[in-house]
Design an enzyme around this catalytic site. Structure first.
Site, short mmCIF file in Angstrom:
data_model
loop_
_atom_site.label_atom_id
_atom_site.label_comp_id
_atom_site.label_asym_id
_atom_site.label_seq_id
_atom_site.Cartn_x
_atom_site.Cartn_y
_atom_site.Cartn_z
N GLY A 11 10.97 8.18 46.69
CA GLY A 11 11.17 8.83 47.98
C GLY A 11 10.01 9.66 48.48
N SER A 12 8.79 9.32 48.07
CA SER A 12 7.66 10.12 48.58
C SER A 12 7.46 9.90 50.08
CB SER A 12 6.39 9.82 47.80
OG SER A 12 5.92 8.53 48.08
N ASN A 13 7.78 8.70 50.55
CA ASN A 13 7.69 8.48 52.01
C ASN A 13 8.77 9.26 52.74
OD1 ASN A 13 5.51 6.49 52.90
ND2 ASN A 13 6.31 5.55 51.04
N MET A 89 14.75 -1.46 48.21
CA MET A 89 14.35 -2.68 47.51
C MET A 89 15.33 -3.83 47.73
SD MET A 89 11.61 -1.50 46.48
CE MET A 89 10.92 -2.63 45.29
N ARG A 90 15.91 -3.89 48.91
CA ARG A 90 16.84 -5.00 49.19
C ARG A 90 16.49 -5.63 50.52
NH1 ARG A 90 21.73 -4.67 46.51
NH2 ARG A 90 22.78 -5.64 48.27
N LEU A 91 16.64 -6.93 50.58
CA LEU A 91 16.43 -7.64 51.84
C LEU A 91 17.68 -7.44 52.69
CD1 LEU A 91 14.45 -9.60 53.26
CD2 LEU A 91 15.76 -11.48 52.23
N ASN A 106 9.94 -0.77 58.49
CA ASN A 106 9.70 -0.79 57.04
C ASN A 106 8.23 -0.47 56.79
OD1 ASN A 106 10.23 -1.35 54.25
ND2 ASN A 106 9.27 -3.35 54.51
N HIS A 108 5.12 -1.29 53.98
CA HIS A 108 4.80 -2.21 52.89
C HIS A 108 3.39 -1.89 52.37
CE1 HIS A 108 5.18 -5.82 50.51
NE2 HIS A 108 3.92 -6.09 50.81
#
Ligand code: GRF
Length: 201
Positions: A11-13, A89-91, A106, A108
Protein backbone atom coordinates in the site's frame (compact mmCIF):
# COMPACT_ATOMS: atom_id res chain seq x y z
CA UNK A 1 -14.33 13.61 -5.59
CA UNK A 2 -15.14 10.32 -3.92
CA UNK A 3 -12.33 7.80 -4.40
CA UNK A 4 -12.01 4.12 -3.58
CA UNK A 5 -8.65 2.37 -3.49
CA UNK A 6 -8.31 -1.37 -4.12
CA UNK A 7 -5.05 -2.87 -2.91
CA UNK A 8 -3.66 -6.32 -2.18
CA UNK A 9 -0.39 -5.54 -0.51
CA UNK A 10 1.93 -3.07 1.08
CA UNK A 11 0.00 0.00 0.00
CA UNK A 12 2.80 2.50 -0.54
CA UNK A 13 0.85 3.98 -3.46
CA UNK A 14 -2.21 4.25 -1.24
CA UNK A 15 -0.03 6.09 1.27
CA UNK A 16 1.25 8.46 -1.43
CA UNK A 17 -2.36 9.22 -2.39
CA UNK A 18 -3.41 9.83 1.22
CA UNK A 19 -0.39 12.11 1.72
CA UNK A 20 -1.15 14.04 -1.48
CA UNK A 21 -4.74 14.53 -0.30
CA UNK A 22 -3.46 15.84 3.03
CA UNK A 23 -1.19 18.26 1.15
CA UNK A 24 -4.26 19.28 -0.89
CA UNK A 25 -2.67 18.14 -4.13
CA UNK A 26 -5.63 15.86 -4.79
CA UNK A 27 -9.12 17.37 -4.54
CA UNK A 28 -10.71 14.14 -3.36
CA UNK A 29 -11.20 11.83 -0.40
CA UNK A 30 -10.54 8.12 -0.09
CA UNK A 31 -13.93 6.85 1.09
CA UNK A 32 -12.96 3.21 1.34
CA UNK A 33 -10.01 0.88 0.90
CA UNK A 34 -10.87 -2.64 -0.19
CA UNK A 35 -8.52 -5.62 -0.20
CA UNK A 36 -8.68 -9.25 -1.28
CA UNK A 37 -5.88 -10.06 1.18
CA UNK A 38 -6.76 -10.16 4.86
CA UNK A 39 -3.42 -8.98 6.25
CA UNK A 40 -2.62 -6.47 3.50
CA UNK A 41 -0.71 -3.61 5.09
CA UNK A 42 -2.78 -1.26 2.90
CA UNK A 43 -5.74 -1.96 5.23
CA UNK A 44 -3.62 -0.93 8.24
CA UNK A 45 -2.68 2.30 6.52
CA UNK A 46 -6.37 3.07 5.88
CA UNK A 47 -7.18 2.31 9.54
CA UNK A 48 -4.46 4.69 10.75
CA UNK A 49 -6.02 7.47 8.71
CA UNK A 50 -9.58 6.72 9.84
CA UNK A 51 -10.59 5.47 6.39
CA UNK A 52 -13.11 2.67 6.08
CA UNK A 53 -11.25 -0.54 5.24
CA UNK A 54 -12.78 -3.79 4.09
CA UNK A 55 -11.41 -7.24 3.43
CA UNK A 56 -13.41 -9.32 0.99
CA UNK A 57 -12.41 -12.97 0.81
CA UNK A 58 -12.38 -14.12 -2.84
CA UNK A 59 -12.60 -17.76 -1.76
CA UNK A 60 -16.16 -17.16 -0.57
CA UNK A 61 -17.34 -16.52 -4.13
CA UNK A 62 -17.79 -19.01 -6.92
CA UNK A 63 -16.03 -16.96 -9.57
CA UNK A 64 -14.43 -13.64 -10.38
CA UNK A 65 -17.68 -11.96 -11.34
CA UNK A 66 -19.46 -13.02 -8.15
CA UNK A 67 -16.61 -11.46 -6.15
CA UNK A 68 -16.64 -8.32 -8.30
CA UNK A 69 -20.40 -7.93 -7.88
CA UNK A 70 -19.89 -7.55 -4.14
CA UNK A 71 -17.21 -4.93 -4.65
CA UNK A 72 -19.26 -3.04 -7.25
CA UNK A 73 -22.21 -2.96 -4.84
CA UNK A 74 -19.98 -1.53 -2.09
CA UNK A 75 -18.64 1.11 -4.48
CA UNK A 76 -22.09 2.10 -5.71
CA UNK A 77 -23.42 2.33 -2.13
CA UNK A 78 -20.62 4.78 -1.37
CA UNK A 79 -21.16 6.74 -4.59
CA UNK A 80 -17.57 6.24 -5.69
CA UNK A 81 -16.58 8.36 -8.67
CA UNK A 82 -13.09 7.01 -9.30
CA UNK A 83 -11.75 3.53 -8.56
CA UNK A 84 -7.99 3.51 -8.02
CA UNK A 85 -6.20 0.18 -8.29
CA UNK A 86 -3.00 0.33 -6.27
CA UNK A 87 -1.29 -3.05 -6.31
CA UNK A 88 -4.61 -4.90 -6.63
CA UNK A 89 -3.50 -8.31 -7.85
CA UNK A 90 -6.69 -9.41 -9.58
CA UNK A 91 -7.95 -8.90 -13.10
CA UNK A 92 -11.31 -7.14 -13.02
CA UNK A 93 -14.25 -8.93 -14.64
CA UNK A 94 -15.96 -7.38 -17.70
CA UNK A 95 -18.94 -6.76 -15.37
CA UNK A 96 -16.85 -4.52 -13.09
CA UNK A 97 -15.24 -2.68 -16.03
CA UNK A 98 -18.67 -2.04 -17.59
CA UNK A 99 -20.09 -0.64 -14.37
CA UNK A 100 -17.25 1.85 -13.93
CA UNK A 101 -16.11 2.32 -17.52
CA UNK A 102 -13.65 5.20 -17.80
CA UNK A 103 -13.59 5.54 -14.01
CA UNK A 104 -11.02 2.90 -13.09
CA UNK A 105 -7.29 3.57 -13.19
CA UNK A 106 -4.29 1.37 -12.51
CA UNK A 107 -0.57 1.81 -12.00
CA UNK A 108 1.90 -0.61 -13.52
CA UNK A 109 5.65 -0.84 -12.84
CA UNK A 110 6.86 -0.86 -16.46
CA UNK A 111 6.56 1.19 -19.63
CA UNK A 112 3.49 -0.47 -21.13
CA UNK A 113 2.88 -2.15 -23.48
CA UNK A 114 6.18 -3.75 -22.46
CA UNK A 115 6.01 -6.28 -19.64
CA UNK A 116 2.30 -6.35 -18.70
CA UNK A 117 0.89 -8.65 -16.04
CA UNK A 118 2.58 -10.00 -12.94
CA UNK A 119 6.24 -9.36 -12.08
CA UNK A 120 6.69 -6.47 -14.53
CA UNK A 121 9.87 -5.32 -12.78
CA UNK A 122 11.49 -8.75 -12.87
CA UNK A 123 10.50 -9.24 -16.51
CA UNK A 124 12.09 -5.92 -17.54
CA UNK A 125 15.26 -6.72 -15.62
CA UNK A 126 15.58 -10.23 -17.08
CA UNK A 127 14.92 -8.95 -20.60
CA UNK A 128 17.80 -6.53 -20.20
CA UNK A 129 16.13 -3.21 -21.03
CA UNK A 130 18.24 -0.19 -20.11
CA UNK A 131 15.18 1.93 -19.39
CA UNK A 132 12.00 0.84 -17.65
CA UNK A 133 9.42 2.97 -15.91
CA UNK A 134 5.89 3.50 -14.69
CA UNK A 135 2.54 3.65 -16.45
CA UNK A 136 -0.77 4.97 -15.14
CA UNK A 137 -3.62 3.87 -17.37
CA UNK A 138 -7.38 3.49 -17.59
CA UNK A 139 -8.58 -0.04 -17.02
CA UNK A 140 -10.37 -1.93 -19.76
CA UNK A 141 -11.19 -5.62 -20.08
CA UNK A 142 -7.61 -6.59 -20.97
CA UNK A 143 -4.54 -7.15 -18.86
CA UNK A 144 -2.86 -3.72 -18.53
CA UNK A 145 -4.14 -2.69 -21.98
CA UNK A 146 -6.23 0.45 -21.30
CA UNK A 147 -5.45 3.97 -22.58
CA UNK A 148 -2.30 5.44 -21.05
CA UNK A 149 -2.67 8.55 -18.86
CA UNK A 150 0.92 9.17 -17.73
CA UNK A 151 4.26 7.45 -18.11
CA UNK A 152 7.71 8.16 -16.81
CA UNK A 153 10.98 6.38 -17.35
CA UNK A 154 13.37 4.89 -14.82
CA UNK A 155 16.91 3.85 -15.78
CA UNK A 156 18.00 0.29 -15.17
CA UNK A 157 21.46 0.20 -13.58
CA UNK A 158 24.03 -2.53 -14.11
CA UNK A 159 23.96 -3.62 -10.50
CA UNK A 160 20.18 -3.46 -10.10
CA UNK A 161 18.30 -6.28 -8.44
CA UNK A 162 14.53 -6.58 -8.68
CA UNK A 163 14.42 -4.94 -5.26
CA UNK A 164 16.58 -1.90 -6.05
CA UNK A 165 14.87 -1.31 -9.39
CA UNK A 166 11.41 -1.63 -7.86
CA UNK A 167 12.42 0.81 -5.14
CA UNK A 168 13.39 3.41 -7.76
CA UNK A 169 10.18 2.68 -9.67
CA UNK A 170 8.13 3.10 -6.50
CA UNK A 171 9.52 6.59 -5.98
CA UNK A 172 8.33 7.56 -9.46
CA UNK A 173 4.95 5.88 -8.87
CA UNK A 174 4.38 7.91 -5.73
CA UNK A 175 4.82 11.10 -7.73
CA UNK A 176 2.94 10.00 -10.85
CA UNK A 177 -0.20 8.44 -9.37
CA UNK A 178 -1.37 11.50 -7.40
CA UNK A 179 -0.78 13.64 -10.51
CA UNK A 180 -2.86 11.32 -12.69
CA UNK A 181 -5.66 11.26 -10.14
CA UNK A 182 -5.73 15.04 -9.96
CA UNK A 183 -5.79 15.30 -13.79
CA UNK A 184 -8.83 13.01 -13.76
CA UNK A 185 -10.54 15.04 -11.04
CA UNK A 186 -9.92 18.27 -12.93
CA UNK A 187 -11.43 16.62 -16.03
CA UNK A 188 -8.26 17.29 -17.97
CA UNK A 189 -8.23 13.89 -19.67
CA UNK A 190 -10.02 13.28 -22.95
CA UNK A 191 -10.04 9.97 -24.77
CA UNK A 192 -9.60 9.86 -28.53
CA UNK A 193 -9.67 6.17 -29.27
CA UNK A 194 -6.70 4.69 -27.46
CA UNK A 195 -5.08 8.07 -26.96
CA UNK A 196 -5.61 9.98 -23.75
CA UNK A 197 -5.24 13.67 -24.53
CA UNK A 198 -4.34 16.09 -21.72
CA UNK A 199 -6.41 19.25 -21.87
CA UNK A 200 -4.37 22.37 -21.12
CA UNK A 201 -5.25 25.06 -18.57
C1 GRF B 1 3.35 -1.16 -7.55
O1 GRF B 1 4.65 -1.30 -8.04
C2 GRF B 1 2.36 -1.09 -8.68
O2 GRF B 1 2.90 -0.59 -9.86
C3 GRF B 1 1.97 -2.53 -8.88
O3 GRF B 1 2.00 -3.10 -7.61
C4 GRF B 1 2.87 -2.37 -6.77
C5 GRF B 1 2.10 -2.00 -5.54
O4 GRF B 1 2.91 -1.43 -4.55
N1 GRF B 1 0.69 -2.60 -9.56
P1 GRF B 1 2.25 -0.83 -3.22
O5 GRF B 1 1.38 -1.91 -2.60
O6 GRF B 1 1.45 0.39 -3.62
O7 GRF B 1 3.41 -0.48 -2.34
Amino acid sequence: MRLAVLASGYGSNLQAIIDAIEREEIAGQVQVVISDVEDAYALERAKKHGIENLYINPREYKDREAFDRVIVALLLERQIELVVLAGFMRLLSPFFVRKFRGKIINIHPSLLPAFPGLNGVQKALSYGVRVSGVTVHFVDEGLDTGPIILQDSVPVLDDDTEHTLHERIHRVEHRLYPRAIQLFIEQKLRLEGRRCIHIEG
